[in-house]
Each structure stands twice: as C-alpha cells, then as structure tokens.
Scaffold this active site. Structure first.
Site, mmCIF file in Angstrom:
data_model
loop_
_atom_site.group_PDB
_atom_site.id
_atom_site.type_symbol
_atom_site.label_atom_id
_atom_site.label_comp_id
_atom_site.label_asym_id
_atom_site.label_seq_id
_atom_site.Cartn_x
_atom_site.Cartn_y
_atom_site.Cartn_z
ATOM 1 C CG ASP A 140 36.970 37.493 38.879
ATOM 2 O OD1 ASP A 140 37.131 38.691 38.527
ATOM 3 O OD2 ASP A 140 37.764 36.593 38.599
ATOM 4 C CE LYS A 142 38.254 37.336 35.177
ATOM 5 N NZ LYS A 142 39.604 37.540 35.693
ATOM 6 C CG ASN A 145 35.426 34.407 34.687
ATOM 7 O OD1 ASN A 145 36.323 33.709 34.235
ATOM 8 N ND2 ASN A 145 35.576 35.135 35.773
ATOM 9 C CG ASP A 161 37.355 31.485 37.483
ATOM 10 O OD1 ASP A 161 37.391 31.075 38.662
ATOM 11 O OD2 ASP A 161 38.335 32.005 36.941
ATOM 12 C CB THR A 179 39.136 41.308 37.081
ATOM 13 O OG1 THR A 179 39.216 39.907 37.350
ATOM 14 C CG2 THR A 179 40.057 41.659 35.920
#
Length: 305
Positions: A140, A142, A145, A161, A179
């Site tokens: 994840d 992105k 984060n 995260d 995401t």
C-alpha cells in the site's frame, strides 16, 4: 460474544492508558483509530500513539501489522516501540514522525527540482529493498504513507502504515488489496503477484512527484482499472516538456505492465536518475504545485487509518 485476543509476549495491559502517557495533541484519525502525540510519563519520551477501538477491529490485520513491524529495523521505516491493551482498545506506541506528509512539504517549499524528487525516491527504494530482502511486501505504498521525520529541511523520508503489508516467504500472494490508482495491473487482473507490486507503486509516486497529477485518472473506477491493466499512461505536454528523458526512462521501467520485466528495487537503485547523475536541477515547483493543488485536494488524498 467471546473475542480472540492478540497474544504476544511483550504486550502490556493497562486499565487506563492516561496513567502511562500524557496526551499532547491529536495528529490524525481514521475510521477505527485516532493518533495522538503523547509523552511517556516514566521517561519523558515523545511518541505517536495509535489508539485502535477493539469492537471495529479485524484482529488478523492488527496481528499482521505488529508481526511485520517487529521484524523491521530500518532508518526510513517508522518503528513500533511498544504495544498496550485495555478493555476497549489496543495501543500501538510508534516512533514520533513530525515532519508531515510528502505533498504538504512540496507545496510549502518554494523551490523543487527533479533532484529533490530523486532523493525522495532513493530513500523509499532503500527502505523497500530492505523490506523485500526480509520477505516483506508493503502492498500500500502511496504518498500519504511517506512522511518526513521532522521539520528540518534535509529531513529523511519515513515509510508508515503497514496495515496491508505481508510477510511472503514464498514470494507469491493473491489477495486483492491496495489503494486505487497505485495498484499494479496484475493485482487488478486477479493474478498471483509478488513484491513487484511495490515497485509499480513507486513508479506511480515518481510520476506524480514530477508533474503533480496521477498517471491514471478516471472518475469511473471500472475505466480507471482498465487503464491501469493496460498500463495506459503518457507523458503529456507541456507538463513533461522540462522533465529529463532519464526520469521518464526510470518511470517506464518501474511501470512495466509485465511484472517480470519491471525493475526490481536493486535495478532501480543503480539507475542514473536515482544515483543523481541525470536528475535535473531546474525548478519545477510552480507547475508541480499547481497540479498537486488541483488533483490532490486534502479531502481527496487524506484517508488515514
């Protein structure tokens, strides 16, 4: 209704977390959690305390996050320092990272170049390379984060995260997660996938850092996913006119549709755009910031949990 509890030897129980910490300020909140800056009463140390409400929690996700964080020790990864449980909550005591999100810092800068973007991506690659060596896939990655350690101008980048991260000793996963906009084609195609999904996401982040808008954008999610599955993106004029061919080459290699042809972190780390040989020093702040404000209004990208 009986609940399965998280069992780990170093978990600490408390009837009142405020006996352990002074709460200084709220740093953020998500659907099932709140994050506070706290001071530990016994030591005076400052931490970020992630407070998770038990009744909304998928324990397997939290167990996974803790298991992963306990395995990681890297300068560019936010550390888990301690773990508490009360009757109603779990509490993750995290290293305090106070420099804010990546996009916020760019918007505040005034001057911003390819070299700045290259420096950010270098640090992300070093951390993700370490994760991959330890059989951990973030899944994840992105911009929200990616945080700056503190407010210093030369602060390091920290990856945060790990709620969707996975210890993958066999190298292959199948759960669709991530995401929209940063998810690799093979995940959307519901094929088994590997750590190459992180490299794809780093390619997407690099693209945004150099132009201020995402490589794939559709209001309709089905059309968005179809574009991603075809790796259908472009370097549009005039936004990419002043960006080096080397930067574009790096992105093309990170965003290869076929994961077996995609750069690994090791290959990415020796690319001349990352080593600093070819990243331009020309200021691109105005153009990038204009697009960031237009495409990443806080409400759109701020989803923290």
């Amino acid at each position: 209704m009986g609940r399965k509890e998280i069992s780990c030897s170093w978990k600490k129980n408390t009837s009142n977390i405020k006996e352990v910490f002074d709460f200084k300020a709220k740093m953020g909140s998500g659907s099932f959690s709140d994050v506070y800056m706290v001071r530990e009463k016994s030591t005076g140390n400052l931490y970020a305390l992630k407070c998770l409400r038990k009744k909304y929690l998928m324990l397997s996700n939290l167990e996974n996050e803790i298991k992963v964080l306990r395995r990681i020790k890297h300068d560019n990864v936010v550390k888990l320092e301690d773990f508490y449980e009360s009757r109603t909550h779990y509490y993750l005591v995290m290293e305090l990272v106070s420099g804010g999100e990546l996009f916020d810092r760019i918007l505040e800068r005034g001057v911003y170049t390819e070299k700045d973007a290259s420096s950010v991506i270098l640090q992300v690659l070093q951390a993700v390379s370490y994760l991959h060596e330890n059989s951990i896939v973030h899944r994840d990655l992105k911009p929200e984060n990616l945080l700056f350690y503190d407010t210093d101008e030369n602060a390091k980048i920290m990856i945060s995260d790990f709620g969707l991260s996975k210890i993958s000793d066999h190298g292959v996963m199948s759960t669709a997660c991530g995401t929209p906009g940063y998810v690799a084609p093979e995940v959307l195609s519901q094929k088994p996938y590997s750590k190459a999904v992180d490299c794809w996401a780093i390619g997407v982040i690099t693209y945004i850092l150099l132009c201020g808008y995402p490589p794939f954008f559709e209001e309709n999610e089905t059309r968005l996913f179809n574009k991603i599955m075809r790796a259908d993106y472009a370097f549009h004029a005039p936004y990419w006119d002043d960006i080096s061919e080397s930067a574009k080459d790096f992105i093309k290699n990170m965003m290869q549709k076929n994961p077996t042809q995609r750069f690994t972190t090791e290959e990415a780390l020796v690319h001349p755009w990352i080593t600093g040989k070819t990243a331009r020093s020309q200021d691109i702040c105005q153009s990038v910031c204009e697009q960031l404000r237009r495409n990443f209004a806080k409400s759109k990208w701020k989803v923290s949990d």
